[in-house]
Design a protein around this motif. Sequence first.
Motif, PDB file in Angstrom:
ATOM      1  N   UNK A  61       8.772   4.504   0.888  1.00  0.00           N
ATOM      2  CA  UNK A  61       7.147   4.778   0.212  1.00  0.00           C
ATOM      3  C   UNK A  61       6.227   5.197   1.527  1.00  0.00           C
ATOM      4  N   UNK A  62       5.261   5.890   1.053  1.00  0.00           N
ATOM      5  CA  UNK A  62       4.186   6.291   1.977  1.00  0.00           C
ATOM      6  C   UNK A  62       2.902   5.513   1.475  1.00  0.00           C
ATOM      7  N   UNK A  63       2.132   5.337   2.588  1.00  0.00           N
ATOM      8  CA  UNK A  63       1.012   4.977   2.207  1.00  0.00           C
ATOM      9  C   UNK A  63      -0.204   6.255   2.375  1.00  0.00           C
ATOM     10  N   UNK A  64      -0.636   6.641   1.395  1.00  0.00           N
ATOM     11  CA  UNK A  64      -1.329   8.018   1.283  1.00  0.00           C
ATOM     12  C   UNK A  64      -2.696   7.886   2.167  1.00  0.00           C
ATOM     13  N   UNK A  65      -3.494   6.869   2.321  1.00  0.00           N
ATOM     14  CA  UNK A  65      -4.309   6.650   3.034  1.00  0.00           C
ATOM     15  C   UNK A  65      -4.209   6.724   4.584  1.00  0.00           C
ATOM     16  N   UNK A  70       0.699  -1.144   0.015  1.00  0.00           N
ATOM     17  CA  UNK A  70      -0.094   0.206  -0.105  1.00  0.00           C
ATOM     18  C   UNK A  70       0.802   1.210   0.085  1.00  0.00           C
ATOM     19  N   UNK A  71       2.274   1.020  -0.183  1.00  0.00           N
ATOM     20  CA  UNK A  71       3.060   2.297  -0.034  1.00  0.00           C
ATOM     21  C   UNK A  71       3.378   2.619  -1.435  1.00  0.00           C
ATOM     22  N   UNK A  72       2.249   3.606  -1.874  1.00  0.00           N
ATOM     23  CA  UNK A  72       2.150   3.734  -3.278  1.00  0.00           C
ATOM     24  C   UNK A  72       2.541   5.444  -3.586  1.00  0.00           C
ATOM     25  N   UNK A  73       2.861   6.094  -2.582  1.00  0.00           N
ATOM     26  CA  UNK A  73       3.414   7.359  -2.748  1.00  0.00           C
ATOM     27  C   UNK A  73       4.985   7.351  -2.612  1.00  0.00           C
ATOM     28  N   UNK A  74       5.705   7.717  -3.808  1.00  0.00           N
ATOM     29  CA  UNK A  74       6.777   7.811  -3.857  1.00  0.00           C
ATOM     30  C   UNK A  74       7.578   9.126  -4.170  1.00  0.00           C
ATOM     31  N   UNK A  75       8.384   9.580  -3.305  1.00  0.00           N
ATOM     32  CA  UNK A  75       8.991  10.930  -3.662  1.00  0.00           C
ATOM     33  C   UNK A  75      10.161  11.042  -4.081  1.00  0.00           C
ATOM     34  N   UNK A  76      11.037  10.276  -3.532  1.00  0.00           N
ATOM     35  CA  UNK A  76      12.467  10.153  -3.853  1.00  0.00           C
ATOM     36  C   UNK A  76      12.737   8.846  -4.710  1.00  0.00           C
ATOM     37  N   UNK A  77      14.083   8.938  -5.474  1.00  0.00           N
ATOM     38  CA  UNK A  77      14.326   7.721  -6.209  1.00  0.00           C
ATOM     39  C   UNK A  77      14.723   6.826  -5.256  1.00  0.00           C
ATOM     40  N   UNK A  78      14.934   5.525  -5.473  1.00  0.00           N
ATOM     41  CA  UNK A  78      15.490   4.436  -4.862  1.00  0.00           C
ATOM     42  C   UNK A  78      16.908   4.547  -5.108  1.00  0.00           C
ATOM     43  N   UNK A  79      17.892   4.348  -4.208  1.00  0.00           N
ATOM     44  CA  UNK A  79      19.501   4.173  -4.231  1.00  0.00           C
ATOM     45  C   UNK A  79      19.762   2.774  -4.333  1.00  0.00           C
ATOM     46  N   UNK A  80      20.742   2.444  -5.400  1.00  0.00           N
ATOM     47  CA  UNK A  80      21.271   1.165  -5.301  1.00  0.00           C
ATOM     48  C   UNK A  80      22.740   1.212  -5.373  1.00  0.00           C
ATOM     49  N   UNK A  81      23.451   0.533  -4.917  1.00  0.00           N
ATOM     50  CA  UNK A  81      24.958   0.532  -4.954  1.00  0.00           C
ATOM     51  C   UNK A  81      25.440  -0.951  -4.764  1.00  0.00           C
TER      52      UNK A  81
END
Length: 181
Positions: free
Chosen positions: A71-75, A39-50
């Motif tokens: 991620x953020x659950x908007x509800x 349910x964490x569908x609100x995504x503001x920042x890119x994912x970091x991979x290294x």
Amino acid sequence: RIGFGYIYPNFVPQFTYSSPAGRSTSFNIGLMEPSTFGTYTELVLPRLEAEASFKAGSNLNVFVGGTVQTGKDPGLDESKTAFGLSGGLTFKSSNFSLHGSGYYGNGLSTTLMFNTLSSFDDDADPTTAEELSKSYGYYGQLTFTPANSKMTLAGSFGSSFLKNDGGDFKTENSLVSGGIY
């Protein structure tokens, strides 16, 4: 081997920097388009991979890697952070090679990264946030090529595990394989 020892990362747009090739130590760091999880569908920042790789002489290669995404659950106005860690080593000689690697993740799922099993609703209460799934796995592989031969014998074993925090759900995918090439 996807889902039987490692998670497939999927194809996503990205900006990645790779250090110059041909050195004993190398690394990659990237900003990836984030993926929804549960349910964490609100995504503001890119994912970091290294990932960093270290060569010890001409026979041994060791690597470590990681990823993190929020991620953020908007509800419910609640955020969760998914993360993963990986590592392994490969030893090669003129006649055989040995590889072993493993991973651990929180909210990554198994088989395909960030698929529908990234989180669980442990209590079926719509007013509480879903919990992130735990995933971990490993695989090992051995190959042998006899001297003066074009034939290679190979064998491998790997497993991927997925479970929720409540302990009422756990799955294991294992694979033993071998071949003559």
